[in-house]
Design a protein around this motif. Structure first.
Motif, mmCIF file in Angstrom:
data_model
loop_
_atom_site.group_PDB
_atom_site.id
_atom_site.type_symbol
_atom_site.label_atom_id
_atom_site.label_comp_id
_atom_site.label_asym_id
_atom_site.label_seq_id
_atom_site.Cartn_x
_atom_site.Cartn_y
_atom_site.Cartn_z
ATOM 1 N N SER A 40 -94.575 -39.660 -80.475
ATOM 2 C CA SER A 40 -95.233 -38.686 -81.307
ATOM 3 C C SER A 40 -95.678 -39.489 -82.364
ATOM 4 O O SER A 40 -97.208 -39.151 -82.792
ATOM 5 N N ARG A 41 -95.083 -40.454 -82.982
ATOM 6 C CA ARG A 41 -95.730 -40.955 -84.271
ATOM 7 C C ARG A 41 -96.591 -41.937 -83.875
ATOM 8 O O ARG A 41 -97.754 -42.018 -84.538
ATOM 9 N N TYR A 42 -96.623 -42.559 -82.733
ATOM 10 C CA TYR A 42 -97.811 -43.497 -82.182
ATOM 11 C C TYR A 42 -98.909 -42.777 -81.947
ATOM 12 O O TYR A 42 -100.017 -42.916 -82.129
ATOM 13 N N LEU A 43 -98.797 -41.666 -81.226
ATOM 14 C CA LEU A 43 -99.962 -40.693 -81.077
ATOM 15 C C LEU A 43 -100.850 -40.656 -82.310
ATOM 16 O O LEU A 43 -102.083 -40.322 -82.155
ATOM 17 N N ALA A 44 -100.205 -40.233 -83.143
ATOM 18 C CA ALA A 44 -100.875 -39.838 -84.605
ATOM 19 C C ALA A 44 -101.590 -41.001 -85.227
ATOM 20 O O ALA A 44 -102.749 -40.758 -85.513
#
Length: 576
Positions: A109-113
């Motif tokens: 989730s953090r990497y997608l952002a």
């Protein structure tokens, strides 16, 4: 041709950006799909662990006296171990869910952002570079057209001057004016040429930088971004497998624990426990004597009637009612508090076990009281040495109370030890002891109150070894001292009561609001919150009759329970 080539290059570059934009967007969507997949797997693990825990909890033994009885059997202990191991097994699935959430879902989730922001920045830089080179090309085209126009104007001015200079009719002033105009146009053309040359050099430099530096750098960054995305999803897939692999050792231990518990089951030990639990201690009944009716004329009429009453009826009743096989359902027919405290209503072996258990409980209570006394004594010594911490006299009332409790408990211990010694003396090791069930035996000894019937059944269906004052009250029979007892008509009625009695039906349920120890005979101990079956409603005396299982029933105070009677069962009760 140059303009067409330039337009084709720009169109091709724009198409490449569009293709890369679509591909990187698809990559982000694929990563989001994988994240959703892991999230759903985590939810499944959590739900599965919850269901396994609920299953283990559902089949855990309830906290009642039955739990202690079940713990004696190896197969019950094995099943309890299996439930506990299953609970730990469910915990490992919770660990899987937690690790999937923390190590994959949160990270992705953090990497997608971050990936979306990086992608947006790269395409913004590409569009900005494309717009810049297009703007430079437009400036070049404008300077080129201006140079072309100025050159044409200079040629026309030169031609007009030459024409005016060849015409003899034109004045010198007009010729001079045409010459000056031609010179000015040539100067403007020269300036336009200089501007065009400068713009052309600038454009070529920017174009070269655009196609050989800026665009390749942007494409390189997009490629690196894509490779990082693919690498990250590969790492997550590996973590996905490692999360399961990490719990396999503990899961294996749980399964090993279940296997060891199953292998520890001992059928012979369990069957021996059943024998020990229900062993009565009674001796087998003696042989039935042959009655020679052919010699009836040798006996008097009174002797004949007496012998038939004392012998025929025991034989007929004992056919299916030998002591070890009597099922006494009328255990609670006595009034509360009037039951035998010495468990004399039980068979010898069961009575011995009950007395021994009571002694163990009393010794535990004594030890607790002594521990409290020791603690209070130490506290009092501390108060004596340090008066500021407390008043030593404040401990004395409690010490006195504990001393009285210990004395009472020790008196109870002595009493039960006496009964236990008496039972052990009367255990079936004496060959001259003749045990019978259901009837009073006729003996030629002295009084009935001393030793006329060592083993008999009282009117409430209980068993006693001696006829003392308690059993006389229970039996409600007035013995005649110093005479041979004559069987009365009440004797067969007792047996008929056993034959006709049926288990009371359940008329509702109840929940214990407070704990009740149930020390008196006829009562039953209950724990707070325990659920029981109601088999007899309160008759106005403040007691409700309840049942825990087929073998355990008794009275509890009505104020200690909350009763839920069945609608169709009200008024269907019997009172014994």
């Amino acid at each position: 041709m140059g303009e067409e080539r330039m337009g084709d290059c720009w169109s091709y570059t724009k198409d490449q950006f569009d293709n890369l934009e679509k591909h990187t967007q698809w990559g982000i969507e694929y990563l989001e799909k994988y994240t959703k997949f892991v999230k759903e797997r985590s939810e499944i693990e959590t739900s599965y662990a919850k269901q396994i825990r609920n299953l283990s909890k559902k089949y855990q033994p309830k906290k009642n006296s039955r739990e202690e009885e079940e713990s004696k059997y190896t197969f019950c202990r094995a099943f309890l171990t299996t439930l506990n191991e299953l609970n730990d097994y469910a915990g490992q699935h919770e660990v899987i869910a937690e690790n999937l959430t923390s190590q994959i879902i949160s990270e992705l989730s953090r990497y997608l952002a971050e990936l979306k922001a990086e992608r947006k920045g790269h395409f913004h830089d590409g569009r900005k570079a494309q717009q810049h080179v297009e703007s430079s090309w437009k400036q070049l085209e404008s300077s080129k057209r201006r140079f072309e126009r100025d050159c044409k104007e200079a040629d026309r001015a030169q031609q007009y001057f030459e024409k005016m200079d060849a015409d003899i009719n034109v004045t010198k002033a007009d010729v001079e004016k045409a010459r000056q105009q031609a010179q000015m146009r040539h100067q403007m053309a020269a300036d336009s040429k200089s501007d065009y040359s400068a713009y052309l050099q600038k454009f070529n430099q920017e174009q070269n930088e655009h196609y050989f530096t800026v665009i390749p750098n942007i494409f390189q960054k997009l490629q690196e971004m894509e490779e990082k995305r693919i690498e990250r999803i590969g790492v997550c897939m590996k973590t996905f497998a490692d999360v399961d692999r990490q719990v396999l050792p503990i899961v294996g231990k749980c399964l090993d624990g279940m296997t060891k518990a199953a292998e520890a089951i001992e059928p012979k030990t369990d069957s021996q426990q059943v024998v020990e639990s229900y062993k009565s201690g009674f001796e087998p009944p003696g042989d039935v004597e042959f009655e020679d009716y052919g010699q009836a004329m040798k006996r008097t009429a009174s002797d004949t009637s007496l012998s038939r009453e004392t012998k025929e009826k025991p034989v007929s009743k004992s056919k299916g009612k030998l002591w070890p096989f009597i099922k006494n359902k009328n255990k609670l027919s006595l009034k509360l508090g009037s039951g035998p405290e010495d468990f004399s209503h039980l068979p010898p072996e069961q009575r011995r076990k009950k007395l021994q258990g009571k002694l163990d409980d009393l010794n535990k209570d004594i030890q607790k009281e002594m521990d409290q006394r020791d603690a209070l004594t130490k506290m009092k010594d501390v108060y004596v040495k340090n008066p500021q911490m407390g008043d030593p006299a404040s401990v004395d009332p409690r010490l006195s109370e504990i001393g009285q409790n210990i004395e009472k408990l020790q008196f109870e211990v002595q009493k039960f030890e006496g009964w236990l010694a008496e039972v052990e003396e009367r255990m079936p090791s004496k060959s001259d002891t003749h045990r019978r069930s259901g009837l009073y035996e006729t003996q030629n000894s002295t009084t009935v109150s001393n030793n006329c019937a060592q083993d008999r059944e009282s009117p409430d269906g209980s068993y006693t070894e001696e006829q003392n004052s308690e059993t006389q009250v229970k039996a409600n029979i007035n013995p005649v001292p110093n005479t041979n007892p004559v069987p009365t008509s009440t004797t067969p009625e007792f047996d008929d009561e056993f034959d006709d009695e049926e288990t009371l039906p359940t008329i509702g349920t109840c929940k214990a609001l407070y704990p009740f120890e149930g020390h008196n005979e006829g009562t039953i101990a209950v724990a707070e919150g325990e659920l029981l079956y109601v088999i007899e409603e309160d008759k106005g005396d403040g007691w409700t009759r309840v049942r825990r299982n087929e073998e355990e029933e008794g009275y509890v105070p009505t104020s200690y329970v909350e009763v839920f009677l069945e609608t169709n069962a009200k008024g269907a009760m019997t009172y014994i």
